[in-house]
Design an enzyme around this catalytic site. Sequence first.
Site, short mmCIF file in Angstrom:
data_model
loop_
_atom_site.label_atom_id
_atom_site.label_comp_id
_atom_site.label_asym_id
_atom_site.label_seq_id
_atom_site.Cartn_x
_atom_site.Cartn_y
_atom_site.Cartn_z
N ASP A 207 6.65 -10.60 -10.95
CA ASP A 207 5.42 -10.84 -10.17
C ASP A 207 4.39 -11.62 -10.99
O ASP A 207 3.43 -12.15 -10.43
CB ASP A 207 4.78 -9.49 -9.78
CG ASP A 207 5.12 -9.08 -8.36
OD1 ASP A 207 5.42 -9.97 -7.54
OD2 ASP A 207 5.06 -7.86 -8.07
N GLN B 161 5.77 -2.92 -5.64
CA GLN B 161 5.11 -3.49 -4.46
C GLN B 161 3.68 -2.95 -4.34
O GLN B 161 3.45 -1.75 -4.47
CB GLN B 161 5.95 -3.15 -3.20
CG GLN B 161 5.48 -3.82 -1.93
CD GLN B 161 5.63 -5.34 -1.93
OE1 GLN B 161 6.46 -5.90 -2.65
NE2 GLN B 161 4.82 -6.01 -1.15
N LYS C 255 12.61 -9.33 0.70
CA LYS C 255 12.90 -9.75 -0.68
C LYS C 255 14.35 -9.39 -1.04
O LYS C 255 15.06 -10.21 -1.63
CB LYS C 255 11.94 -9.07 -1.66
CG LYS C 255 10.50 -9.61 -1.59
CD LYS C 255 9.52 -8.79 -2.43
CE LYS C 255 8.10 -9.26 -2.18
NZ LYS C 255 7.08 -8.53 -2.96
N1 GUN Z 1 1.92 -7.16 -1.99
C1 GUN Z 1 1.59 -8.30 -1.35
N2 GUN Z 1 2.04 -9.38 -2.03
C2 GUN Z 1 2.66 -8.90 -3.12
C3 GUN Z 1 3.33 -9.52 -4.21
O1 GUN Z 1 3.44 -10.74 -4.32
N3 GUN Z 1 3.86 -8.68 -5.14
C4 GUN Z 1 3.73 -7.34 -5.05
N4 GUN Z 1 4.26 -6.60 -6.02
N5 GUN Z 1 3.12 -6.73 -4.07
C5 GUN Z 1 2.59 -7.51 -3.10
#
Ligand code: GUN
Length: 322
Positions: free
Chosen positions: A145, A122, A78
Amino acid sequence: TFVTVLFCKASTQCSTFFFFFPPSHEATIISGTELAKQIHKEVQKDVEAWIALGNQRPHLSVILIGDNPASHSYVKNKTKVAAAVGICSETILRPSSISQEELLDIIGKLNKDSKVSGLLVQLPLPDHIDERTVCNAVAPEKDVDGFHVINIGRLCLDQHSMVPATPAAVWEILKRTGIETFGKNVVVVGRSKNVGLPIAMLLHTDGSHERPGGDATVTIAHRFTPREQLKVHTRLADVVIVAAGIPKLITAEMIKEGAAVIDVGINRIQDPVTRKTKLVGDVDFEEVKRKAGFITPVPGGVGPMTVAMLMKNTVTAAKMLL
Ligand code: GUN
């Protein structure tokens, strides 16, 4: 076919031929990597135009708790893509022993920090931390998110909201590939609050509402849908979207000829021959591609598109802060 066999024998450019003219029984493989590159370019242009107007560069803060290797790898990706499209980012690392109170305190400070346009924590989190409390602690306008109860609620009411990146990725793949959903049968396999549910919301809702939906007839299947029953539903589906976390859950006999199959699964399995860990989806790709009309691969399908949509959300958040 006979014609293609003859052509292949006559040409050393066989692979090029297949790229442009796949045999009629093979699905078009949707490259999420290529679609994501398009979105990166669009986001980068958008960021530069935003800065040229005298605004501050969008900034994404990521909170990463513990040492889950998959989470570390996702976060690294990311922040790498953020840098590539001109978004500043920072990763705030904390051990899995962090208390919920300490984590909420960090989130509170980032919520108030005017330099931060987008903020995400996350997932998954350690067991002693309540995920819902944490998601609801992020300021809704910085919630890239889209996991805050306000953003989920607005999504369910067809209002403008921050749409979670994976559902947004599935939507964008369908739209950019020209896969029709109006009046079609869609099956979503998986009912998670962050993926299956919002995908189903986007696709069944009204195309003329504030946040337009896909106007499809949507069926949601889940772990308690009997396999035989699942097949009854998927065989009627024009679009099958799978987010179940079960390798090879979807086989060719479950798919209607020409259907679009979008694989959201990310499963780490050990290759029995090489013993190396590899990523596979929830779809038996090699078999299903002979029956489907469109199919997304894993890796290289929904994954890169999810990161691209997160970048889009970060720019949206930066613009909302003004
Ligand atoms: N863990 C797996 N996918 C995601 C996501 O899209 N956002 C976040 N914050 N954690 C994740």
